[in-house]
Design a protein around this motif. Structure first.
Motif, short mmCIF file in Angstrom:
data_model
loop_
_atom_site.label_atom_id
_atom_site.label_comp_id
_atom_site.label_asym_id
_atom_site.label_seq_id
_atom_site.Cartn_x
_atom_site.Cartn_y
_atom_site.Cartn_z
N TYR A 45 0.85 -1.19 0.00
CA TYR A 45 0.00 0.00 0.00
C TYR A 45 0.88 1.24 0.00
O TYR A 45 1.79 1.35 0.81
CB TYR A 45 -0.89 -0.02 1.25
CG TYR A 45 -1.68 1.25 1.49
CD1 TYR A 45 -2.89 1.46 0.85
CD2 TYR A 45 -1.22 2.23 2.37
CE1 TYR A 45 -3.63 2.62 1.07
CE2 TYR A 45 -1.95 3.39 2.59
CZ TYR A 45 -3.15 3.58 1.94
OH TYR A 45 -3.87 4.73 2.16
N GLU A 46 0.62 2.13 -0.95
CA GLU A 46 1.35 3.41 -0.99
C GLU A 46 0.32 4.54 -1.06
O GLU A 46 -0.70 4.41 -1.74
CB GLU A 46 2.25 3.49 -2.24
CG GLU A 46 3.32 2.41 -2.33
CD GLU A 46 4.47 2.60 -1.34
OE1 GLU A 46 4.58 3.70 -0.76
OE2 GLU A 46 5.24 1.65 -1.15
N ALA A 47 0.63 5.65 -0.39
CA ALA A 47 -0.28 6.80 -0.40
C ALA A 47 0.53 8.07 -0.69
O ALA A 47 0.82 8.87 0.21
CB ALA A 47 -1.01 6.91 0.93
N PRO A 48 0.91 8.25 -1.96
CA PRO A 48 1.77 9.39 -2.31
C PRO A 48 1.06 10.73 -2.14
O PRO A 48 -0.17 10.79 -2.06
CB PRO A 48 2.09 9.14 -3.79
CG PRO A 48 1.02 8.22 -4.28
CD PRO A 48 0.54 7.44 -3.11
N HIS A 49 1.88 11.80 -2.10
CA HIS A 49 1.33 13.13 -1.88
C HIS A 49 1.32 14.00 -3.13
O HIS A 49 0.98 15.18 -3.07
CB HIS A 49 2.10 13.85 -0.76
CG HIS A 49 1.76 13.30 0.60
ND1 HIS A 49 2.31 12.13 1.07
CD2 HIS A 49 0.89 13.74 1.55
CE1 HIS A 49 1.81 11.87 2.28
NE2 HIS A 49 0.94 12.83 2.58
N ASP B 33 2.81 13.22 -9.61
CA ASP B 33 4.05 12.69 -10.19
C ASP B 33 4.53 11.46 -9.42
O ASP B 33 4.94 10.45 -10.00
CB ASP B 33 5.14 13.76 -10.19
CG ASP B 33 4.88 14.82 -11.26
OD1 ASP B 33 4.02 14.56 -12.13
OD2 ASP B 33 5.49 15.90 -11.20
N GLU B 34 4.47 11.59 -8.08
CA GLU B 34 4.90 10.47 -7.23
C GLU B 34 3.98 9.25 -7.44
O GLU B 34 4.45 8.10 -7.53
CB GLU B 34 4.80 10.94 -5.77
CG GLU B 34 5.72 10.23 -4.79
CD GLU B 34 5.35 10.63 -3.34
OE1 GLU B 34 5.40 9.73 -2.49
OE2 GLU B 34 5.01 11.81 -3.10
N ALA B 35 2.69 9.51 -7.57
CA ALA B 35 1.73 8.41 -7.75
C ALA B 35 1.99 7.69 -9.08
O ALA B 35 1.96 6.45 -9.15
CB ALA B 35 0.30 8.95 -7.71
N ILE B 36 2.26 8.48 -10.11
CA ILE B 36 2.51 7.88 -11.44
C ILE B 36 3.81 7.08 -11.42
O ILE B 36 3.88 5.97 -11.94
CB ILE B 36 2.52 9.00 -12.52
CG1 ILE B 36 1.09 9.54 -12.70
CG2 ILE B 36 3.06 8.47 -13.85
CD1 ILE B 36 1.00 10.88 -13.40
N GLU C 228 -1.22 -6.42 -6.51
CA GLU C 228 -0.01 -6.55 -5.67
C GLU C 228 0.31 -5.21 -5.02
O GLU C 228 0.95 -5.15 -3.98
CB GLU C 228 1.16 -6.99 -6.55
CG GLU C 228 1.06 -8.44 -6.97
CD GLU C 228 1.87 -8.76 -8.21
OE1 GLU C 228 2.74 -7.96 -8.61
OE2 GLU C 228 1.60 -9.83 -8.79
N LEU C 229 -0.14 -4.13 -5.67
CA LEU C 229 0.13 -2.77 -5.18
C LEU C 229 -1.14 -1.94 -5.26
O LEU C 229 -1.81 -1.94 -6.30
CB LEU C 229 1.23 -2.13 -6.05
CG LEU C 229 1.45 -0.63 -5.89
CD1 LEU C 229 2.05 -0.31 -4.53
CD2 LEU C 229 2.37 -0.11 -6.99
N VAL C 230 -1.46 -1.24 -4.19
CA VAL C 230 -2.59 -0.30 -4.20
C VAL C 230 -2.03 1.10 -3.99
O VAL C 230 -1.33 1.35 -3.00
CB VAL C 230 -3.62 -0.64 -3.10
CG1 VAL C 230 -4.66 0.46 -2.97
CG2 VAL C 230 -4.30 -1.98 -3.41
N VAL C 231 -2.31 2.00 -4.95
CA VAL C 231 -1.82 3.38 -4.85
C VAL C 231 -3.02 4.27 -4.50
O VAL C 231 -3.87 4.56 -5.34
CB VAL C 231 -1.16 3.83 -6.17
CG1 VAL C 231 -0.67 5.28 -6.06
CG2 VAL C 231 0.00 2.91 -6.52
N ASP C 232 -3.06 4.68 -3.25
CA ASP C 232 -4.16 5.49 -2.71
C ASP C 232 -3.90 6.95 -3.10
O ASP C 232 -2.86 7.52 -2.73
CB ASP C 232 -4.16 5.32 -1.18
CG ASP C 232 -5.28 6.07 -0.50
OD1 ASP C 232 -5.89 6.95 -1.14
OD2 ASP C 232 -5.54 5.79 0.69
#
Ligand SMILES: Cc1cc2nc3c(=O)[nH]c(=O)nc-3n(C[C@H](O)[C@H](O)[C@H](O)COP(=O)(O)OP(=O)(O)OC[C@H]3O[C@@H](n4cnc5c(N)ncnc54)[C@H](O)[C@@H]3O)c2cc1C
Length: 291
Positions: A8-12, A15-18, A49-53
Motif C-alpha cells: 500500500y502506498e499513499a503518495p502526496h 508525479d509520485e503516484a505515477i 499486488e500494489l494499491v496506490v491510494d
C-alpha cells in the motif's frame, strides 16, 4: 473475507503516484473512494499486488466550470459533493438528477464520479450520464496528459482505456450549444440498488429546436450503451409527440438486456422506451414554454 496481501502506498503528488504505479509491476491499482475496489478485493475478484491510494494528493476534489462553460470534475470529487452541488442544479440537469440516485449515502460520501468511470461497470450510472453529455476523461501518465472521449474510455465491462501507469485526473463536460435540458431515470429494486434499467438524456435546445441530443443506457447490455440513432433522430427537430416516440423506439432497439432475476429482457426494453418518453416529454414541455 480478507483481501490477499498487497503493498500500500499513499503518495502526496500526482508525479509520485505515477512513478509508483510505473515501478509497481504488472498488477497495481489506483484507490480513490474504494467503494468498488475494496469489495472486489475482499471477495478476491481483484488481487492487486500494489494499491496506490490517491486520497493524499491535494487539488483533486473540485468540480467547477471554466469561463466558456466547460465543467471539470476532479478525481476526488465525491458523489455526495455532486449531490449537494448548486452548480449542477443550476447548469447540469442530467448530472443533478443522477447524483442522488447513486448507491446510498455511505457510498456517496466516499465514491467518486471519476472512479465510477474507471470502474466501467455496465450498471454504473455516471458512465451513461457522462456519455449522454459527450464528456471525456483526462488521463495523466509519465509522458503527460491526454483527453479520452468517454465513449472510448469505457472499453467494455470493467475495462477502461488507461495504461497501467496512467491516472484519470478529471472528467470533462463540454459547454452546451444552447439551453441545457435533460434528466436521469433509474429503475431499482430498492433504494440504493444498482440500476435494473437507467436512462440518461441530455439535450441542448434553442428556439424550441434540439441542437444536440445524447441518450445513454445503464444496465441493459454488456456495457454502457450510447443510443446514437435515438439521439440523432432528435437533432435539428422540435420535441413533438412524433419525434419523442421515434426516439423512444430507437432507444429501446439499442438496448440489449438479458432476462434475469430483476426482470425479463422484454420488460427492461419496455422500461427504456418508457423512460425516454418520460424524460423527453417533460423537457419538451419546458422547451415549448421557453421558446
Ligand atoms: C453498496 C454499493 C452500492 C453501489 N451502488 C451503485 C449505484 O447504484 N450506482 C453506481 O453507479 N455505482 C454504485 N456503486 C459503486 C460506487 O458508485 C463506486 O463509488 C464507484 O463505482 C467507484 O468509485 P470509487 O471512487 O469508489 O472507486 P474505487 O473503488 O476506488 O476504484 C474503482 C476502480 O477504478 C479505478 N480507479 C478509481 N479512480 C481512478 C483514477 N482516478 N484513475 C485511475 N483508476 C481509477 C480503481 O483502480 C478501481 O479499478 C455502489 C457501490 C457499493 C459498495
Amino acid at each position: 473475507m480478507y483481501p490477499s496481501r498487497f503493498r500500500y502506498e499513499a503518495p502526496h503528488s500526482l508525479d509520485e503516484a505515477i512513478a509508483t504505479l510505473r515501478d509497481g509491476g504488472d498488477y497495481a491499482k489506483v484507490l480513490a473512494g474504494g467503494q468498488s475496489l475494496v469489495p472486489l478485493m475482499k471477495l478476491r475478484f481483484a488481487s492487486p499486488e500494489l494499491v496506490v491510494d490517491i486520497n493524499n494528493i491535494p487539488g483533486l476534489s473540485y468540480h467547477r466550470t471554466d469561463p466558456d462553460g466547460t465543467l471539470r470534475v476532479g478525481a476526488l470529487c465525491r458523489h455526495a459533493d455532486l449531490e449537494r452541488s448548486d452548480l449542477l442544479k443550476g447548469t447540469q440537469p442530467t448530472m443533478a438528477a443522477a447524483a442522488p440516485l447513486i448507491a446510498d449515502p455511505i457510498v456517496r460520501n466516499r465514491g467518486t464520479l471519476v472512479g465510477s468511470l474507471a470502474h466501467a461497470d455496465p450498471q454504473g450510472d455516471w458512465a451513461s450520464v457522462v456519455l449522454s453529455l459527450g464528456g471525456s476523461v483526462v488521463a495523466q501518465g509519465p509522458s503527460g496528459r491526454r483527453t479520452i472521449p468517454v465513449a472510448d474510455f469505457v472499453r467494455g465491462p470493467f475495462e477502461n482505456a488507461l495504461a497501467p501507469d496512467e491516472i484519470a485526473i478529471e472528467a470533462v463536460i463540454p459547454p452546451a450549444k444552447g439551453a441545457r435540458a435533460g434528466g436521469y431515470l433509474k429503475l431499482e429494486r430498492r433504494v440504493g440498488d444498482f440500476a435494473t434499467v437507467g436512462v440518461a438524456v441530455a439535450l441542448e435546445t434553442s428556439g424550441g429546436t434540439v441542437r444536440r441530443a445524447g441518450i445513454a443506457l445503464t444496465g441493459v447490455g454488456g456495457s454502457t450503451i450510447a443510443a446514437a440513432a435515438a439521439a440523432g433522430a432528435l437533432a435539428g427537430k422540435a420535441l413533438t409527440a412524433e419525434t419523442i416516440e421515434q426516439a423512444a423506439d430507437l432507444a429501446a432497439q439499442a438496448a440489449n438486456p438479458r432476462t434475469d432475476h430483476r426482470g425479463s429482457a422484454e420488460y427492461k426494453r419496455h422500461m427504456v422506451r418508457t423512460f425516454v418518453m418520460r424524460l423527453l416529454s417533460r423537457n419538451g414541455d419546458r422547451a415549448e414554454r421557453a421558446a
